[in-house]
Design a protein around this motif. Structure first.
Motif, PDB file in Angstrom:
ATOM      1  N   GLY A   7       2.927   9.963  -1.115  1.00 11.91           N
ATOM      2  CA  GLY A   7       2.014  10.295  -2.196  1.00 11.91           C
ATOM      3  C   GLY A   7       2.581  11.324  -3.149  1.00 11.91           C
ATOM      4  N   THR A   8       1.682  11.910  -3.934  1.00 10.70           N
ATOM      5  CA  THR A   8       2.059  12.863  -4.970  1.00 10.70           C
ATOM      6  C   THR A   8       1.130  14.061  -4.918  1.00 10.70           C
ATOM      7  OG1 THR A   8       2.723  11.024  -6.397  1.00 10.70           O
ATOM      8  CG2 THR A   8       2.446  13.178  -7.444  1.00 10.70           C
ATOM      9  N   ASN A  61       4.527   2.791   6.563  1.00  8.79           N
ATOM     10  CA  ASN A  61       4.615   2.280   5.194  1.00  8.79           C
ATOM     11  C   ASN A  61       3.436   1.397   4.814  1.00  8.79           C
ATOM     12  OD1 ASN A  61       5.216  -0.002   6.678  1.00  8.79           O
ATOM     13  ND2 ASN A  61       7.190  -0.397   5.720  1.00  8.79           N
ATOM     14  N   THR A  62       2.540   1.147   5.784  1.00 12.42           N
ATOM     15  CA  THR A  62       1.338   0.374   5.471  1.00 12.42           C
ATOM     16  C   THR A  62       0.125   1.281   5.217  1.00 12.42           C
ATOM     17  OG1 THR A  62       0.633   0.162   7.794  1.00 12.42           O
ATOM     18  CG2 THR A  62       2.158  -1.509   6.946  1.00 12.42           C
ATOM     19  N   LEU A  63       0.296   2.581   5.408  1.00 19.82           N
ATOM     20  CA  LEU A  63      -0.817   3.508   5.226  1.00 19.82           C
ATOM     21  C   LEU A  63      -1.076   3.740   3.741  1.00 19.82           C
ATOM     22  CD1 LEU A  63       0.065   6.088   8.018  1.00 19.82           C
ATOM     23  CD2 LEU A  63      -1.769   4.386   8.042  1.00 19.82           C
ATOM     24  N   THR A  65      -7.783   2.941   7.813  1.00 19.97           N
ATOM     25  CA  THR A  65      -6.474   3.004   7.158  1.00 19.97           C
ATOM     26  C   THR A  65      -6.150   1.748   6.353  1.00 19.97           C
ATOM     27  OG1 THR A  65      -5.398   2.167   9.167  1.00 19.97           O
ATOM     28  CG2 THR A  65      -5.532   4.559   8.907  1.00 19.97           C
ATOM     29  N   GLY A  66      -7.123   0.846   6.210  1.00 21.51           N
ATOM     30  CA  GLY A  66      -6.881  -0.385   5.455  1.00 21.51           C
ATOM     31  C   GLY A  66      -7.280  -0.306   3.999  1.00 21.51           C
ATOM     32  N   SER A  75       1.893  18.507   5.435  1.00 20.89           N
ATOM     33  CA  SER A  75       1.603  18.099   6.811  1.00 20.89           C
ATOM     34  C   SER A  75       1.389  16.597   6.899  1.00 20.89           C
ATOM     35  CB  SER A  75       0.362  18.831   7.333  1.00 20.89           C
ATOM     36  OG  SER A  75       0.588  20.233   7.386  1.00 20.89           O
ATOM     37  N   LEU A  76       0.711  16.040   5.902  1.00 16.46           N
ATOM     38  CA  LEU A  76       0.495  14.588   5.864  1.00 16.46           C
ATOM     39  C   LEU A  76       1.806  13.850   5.626  1.00 16.46           C
ATOM     40  CD1 LEU A  76      -2.837  14.560   3.819  1.00 16.46           C
ATOM     41  CD2 LEU A  76      -2.571  13.882   6.216  1.00 16.46           C
ATOM     42  N   GLN A  77       2.646  14.407   4.755  1.00 12.82           N
ATOM     43  CA  GLN A  77       3.960  13.803   4.495  1.00 12.82           C
ATOM     44  C   GLN A  77       4.786  13.695   5.780  1.00 12.82           C
ATOM     45  OE1 GLN A  77       5.802  16.093   1.241  1.00 12.82           O
ATOM     46  NE2 GLN A  77       6.023  14.151   0.158  1.00 12.82           N
TER      47      GLN A  77
END
Length: 232
Positions: free
Chosen positions: A193-194, A158-160, A128-129, A185-187
């Motif tokens: 994102g978009t 908020n760091t992802l 995730t970095g 689902s990710l949101q």
């Protein structure tokens, strides 16, 4: 060290192809649509090729695929054993860039179709970095380990890494609804994102989507001062 040995790139993008394809074919597809390579002089674009292995949706025939699937369906279960094998390839690809001086936060992963799914696993399950992830015409299975990882994520959401998803409205192989369901689902799990629907687009890359992708990569991986000075 002489000036001729100064590292040319300050960032990297790993672009995974879809099932049955190769990295070289994906590169040629990009060049055909754009009439050129991506206009990202400071970014190294890597087009790896998946290993040849048995692929269940093709009745077990050999194909260049990143992992096996029980079927091409959002409701199918992931093959964890097959996924874990391709993770080793991903780790090595990323480590190669780190070994050449590219920090994790200057690496983006992305892909088309199956390659996009692998990119989502890479960015939200394995590492995730990274700087960001894009998925073109892709989806995750409903019970994907990616969702499980994000639910157990201890780092602030908020760091992802930021996500860009693009999907053809007329895609019949991977329906738009699967891509949108994946994005939503990710949101819900904190991913920012978009999601961009592509008009008059089947299961394919388009020049317009590649130009949008190029702009997005440049925003996520802008030139550093060293890149600018190297041009002077």
């Amino acid at each position: 060290m002489s000036t001729s040995t100064i590292r040319k790139y300050s960032a990297s993008v790993i672009f995974f192809h879809g099932s049955g394809d190769t990295g070289q074919n994906l590169l040629e597809w990009v060049r055909f649509l754009l009439g050129r390579d991506f206009n990202l002089a400071h970014v190294k674009i890597i087009y790896p090729t998946a290993p040849m292995q048995k692929y269940t949706p093709l009745n077990g025939q050999l194909s260049t695929v990143w992992f096996d699937r029980r079927s091409v369906n959002i409701a199918a279960l992931e093959s964890k054993k097959s996924m874990s094998q391709c993770y080793d390839i991903v780790h090595q690809l990323i480590q190669n860039e780190v070994d050449h001086g590219i920090p994790l936060n200057r690496i983006i992963v992305g892909g088309f179709s199956m390659g996009g799914a692998l990119a989502l696993h890479t960015c939200y399950h394995l590492n995730t970095g990274l700087a960001g992830v894009f998925a073109h015409s892709s989806f995750l299975n409903r019970k994907s380990v990616v969702y499980e990882s994000l639910e157990n994520q201890k780092a602030p959401t908020n760091t992802l890494p930021e996500l860009l998803m693009l999907h053809g409205e007329r895609d019949t192989l991977v329906p738009l609804e699967w891509g949108l369901e994946t994005f939503e689902s990710l949101q819900k799990l904190g991913i920012v994102g978009t999601f961009t629907p592509l008009k008059n687009t089947l299961h394919e890359l388009k020049k317009r989507s590649l130009l949008d992708l190029e702009d997005w990569i440049l925003k996520k991986l802008p030139p550093l001062s060293m890149d600018i000075s190297n041009k002077l």
